[in-house]
Design a protein around this motif. Structure first.
Motif, PDB file in Angstrom:
ATOM      1  N   SER A  85       0.604  -1.140   0.213  1.00 16.31           N
ATOM      2  CA  SER A  85      -0.122   0.142  -0.298  1.00 16.31           C
ATOM      3  C   SER A  85       0.909   1.093   0.108  1.00 16.31           C
ATOM      4  CB  SER A  85      -0.688   0.263   1.190  1.00 16.31           C
ATOM      5  OG  SER A  85      -1.239   1.120   1.193  1.00 16.31           O
ATOM      6  N   GLY A  87       1.065   5.468   1.989  1.00 16.81           N
ATOM      7  CA  GLY A  87       0.590   6.814   2.840  1.00 16.81           C
ATOM      8  C   GLY A  87      -0.385   7.424   1.806  1.00 16.81           C
ATOM      9  N   ILE A  90      -3.864   6.166   2.884  1.00 19.03           N
ATOM     10  CA  ILE A  90      -4.868   6.031   4.151  1.00 19.03           C
ATOM     11  C   ILE A  90      -4.988   7.197   4.038  1.00 19.03           C
ATOM     12  CG2 ILE A  90      -3.712   4.749   6.019  1.00 19.03           C
ATOM     13  CD1 ILE A  90      -1.748   2.986   4.413  1.00 19.03           C
ATOM     14  N   GLN A  91      -5.972   7.830   4.293  1.00 16.47           N
ATOM     15  CA  GLN A  91      -5.968   8.745   4.118  1.00 16.47           C
ATOM     16  C   GLN A  91      -7.176   9.133   5.624  1.00 16.47           C
ATOM     17  OE1 GLN A  91      -4.744  11.829   3.787  1.00 16.47           O
ATOM     18  NE2 GLN A  91      -3.839  10.290   2.612  1.00 16.47           N
ATOM     19  N   LEU A  96      -6.925   2.503   7.694  1.00 16.17           N
ATOM     20  CA  LEU A  96      -6.080   1.287   8.326  1.00 16.17           C
ATOM     21  C   LEU A  96      -6.582   0.021   8.224  1.00 16.17           C
ATOM     22  CD1 LEU A  96      -3.041   0.553   8.816  1.00 16.17           C
ATOM     23  CD2 LEU A  96      -3.329   2.306  10.581  1.00 16.17           C
ATOM     24  N   ILE A 111       4.525  -0.605   3.366  1.00 16.61           N
ATOM     25  CA  ILE A 111       3.712   0.593   2.920  1.00 16.61           C
ATOM     26  C   ILE A 111       4.982   1.771   2.015  1.00 16.61           C
ATOM     27  CG2 ILE A 111       2.197   2.735   3.927  1.00 16.61           C
ATOM     28  CD1 ILE A 111       1.058   0.857   5.860  1.00 16.61           C
ATOM     29  N   ILE A 114       4.853   6.212   3.607  1.00 15.33           N
ATOM     30  CA  ILE A 114       4.745   5.988   4.653  1.00 15.33           C
ATOM     31  C   ILE A 114       4.401   7.240   6.149  1.00 15.33           C
ATOM     32  CG2 ILE A 114       6.318   5.577   6.666  1.00 15.33           C
ATOM     33  CD1 ILE A 114       5.118   3.833   7.469  1.00 15.33           C
ATOM     34  N   MET A 117       1.113   9.519   4.962  1.00 14.77           N
ATOM     35  CA  MET A 117      -0.223   8.751   6.030  1.00 14.77           C
ATOM     36  C   MET A 117      -0.746   9.498   7.102  1.00 14.77           C
ATOM     37  SD  MET A 117       0.074   5.422   8.236  1.00 14.77           S
ATOM     38  CE  MET A 117       0.561   5.342   9.160  1.00 14.77           C
ATOM     39  N   ALA A 121      -4.762   8.166  11.436  1.00 15.40           N
ATOM     40  CA  ALA A 121      -4.211   6.200  10.926  1.00 15.40           C
ATOM     41  C   ALA A 121      -2.848   6.506  11.847  1.00 15.40           C
ATOM     42  CB  ALA A 121      -4.262   6.222   9.505  1.00 15.40           C
ATOM     43  N   GLU A 122      -1.620   6.695  11.543  1.00 12.24           N
ATOM     44  CA  GLU A 122      -0.825   7.257  12.752  1.00 12.24           C
ATOM     45  C   GLU A 122      -0.883   6.804  13.864  1.00 12.24           C
ATOM     46  OE1 GLU A 122       1.936  10.738  11.645  1.00 12.24           O
ATOM     47  OE2 GLU A 122       2.049  10.539  10.075  1.00 12.24           O
TER      48      GLU A 122
END
Length: 336
Positions: A85, A87, A90-91, A96, A111, A114, A117, A121-122
């Motif tokens: 995937s 970053g 992955i919003q 995630l 990822i 990364i 992101m 998600a982080e």
């Protein structure tokens, strides 16, 4: 196959297929990054001997040095499946959560970029990396409930070109950070030689050295230039790759003898001639060459600074005497 012979490639030779074919399949095949390779080998061997997933790995370094390839090798040498995937995709924390909950035991999750992101998600990733668990919020307001969801143990491999943008809590949860460095010319010659063999192109040492010297210390660029040399030879009906053909192909694509391309030279020329060597601000310099500041900062600047043509000061970018010398100008004035 004798040196210099260009053989026809398979009919399914798309750019994607070529990229896949050029990627090494093991740490032994991977050229360069000797320290990182040794560190990764120890990490993977220890995980295999203890029958557990490898620790989470962060790959940090400029684009094109092999971060994605090393992630694929980690999965291959671990005997685990790989999920990929990036970053920007992955919003939301939900993105995630869906990705993590679908992982199988021991799977390697890669990822890319990364650091891009979403922050929510982080924060979810902190708990997932440490305890293989995430908390999912159900409902809103006073009636919201947190439901814990256990995850299958996995190995996260993150890749970033800007590790400084990663928050410390996330960076600290990686068991190992691999710092990838630019390649030496001799290492790139080995990359070009291997890739030429995969593509069915015969190169002698002088031809391989010419391509390596113009590749800015980056294997991805070396492979791209090699393919353009192949194309030039095919189009011009040459059955052999020659040194003159290599130089003609690279000249056609505006790659000079030290690897500067059109944009590099435009930035350097504007800095020296228009702004008399600086200092000049990044935004002003970018407007002068018709590019976005991010492009100049992330694509052009690193190489010009690395080869000693540009300096960064609190007041802005400045040209060095070496830059004047490369353009054939006196360093005192910067005028033609």
């Amino acid at each position: 196959m004798s040196d210099g012979i260009v053989s026809p490639e398979p009919q399914d030779d798309t750019e994607l297929a070529v990229e896949g074919a050029l990627r090494p399949q093991s740490l032994q095949e991977f050229v360069g990054q000797h320290k990182v390779r040794g560190q990764l080998q120890l990490l993977l061997d220890a995980a295999r001997m203890q029958d557990r997933p490898a620790d989470h790995i962060l790959m940090a370094g400029p684009p094109g040095l092999g971060k994605t390839t090393l992630a694929m090798i980690v999965a291959h040498e671990s005997g685990r499946p790989l999920r990929m995937s990036n970053g920007p995709a992955i919003q939301h924390a939900g993105d995630l959560a869906a990705l993590l909950s679908s992982l199988t035991p021991g799977e390697v999750l890669f990822i890319d970029e990364i650091h891009r992101m979403a922050r929510s998600a982080e924060e979810m990733l902190y708990l997932a990396m440490e305890d293989f668990r995430i908390d999912i919020m159900v409902g809103k307001g006073a009636g919201a409930t947190s439901i814990p969801l256990d995850l299958a143990p996995f190995t996260l491999v993150g890749a970033t070109t800007r590790s400084g943008l990663l928050p410390n809590p996330l960076r600290d949860r990686f068991g190992f950070t691999a710092h990838l460095e630019f390649y030496e010319s001799q290492e790139l010659e080995l990359v070009v030689k291997r890739s030429a063999g995969v593509l069915g192109i015969g190169l002698d040492a002088a031809q391989g050295s010419e391509i390596a010297r113009r590749s800015r210390g980056t294997p991805r660029i070396a492979n791209r230039l090699l393919r353009r040399v192949r194309d030039w030879s095919v189009v011009h009906g040459d059955h052999e790759v020659t040194l003159a053909g290599v130089r003609a192909a690279l000249e056609l694509y505006d790659v000079d003898e030290i690897g500067l391309d059109r944009l590099d030279r435009a930035v350097l020329d504007a800095l020296v001639r228009r702004f008399r060597g600086g200092p000049v601000g990044l935004s002003t310099l970018a407007v002068a060459v018709g590019e976005e500041p991010d492009t100049v900062e992330s694509v052009v600047e690193p190489y010009l600074v690395r080869i000693g043509f540009m300096g960064r000061t609190p007041r802005g970018r400045v040209a060095t005497p070496t830059a004047y010398e490369h353009l054939g100008l006196p360093a005192e004035t910067g005028l033609v």
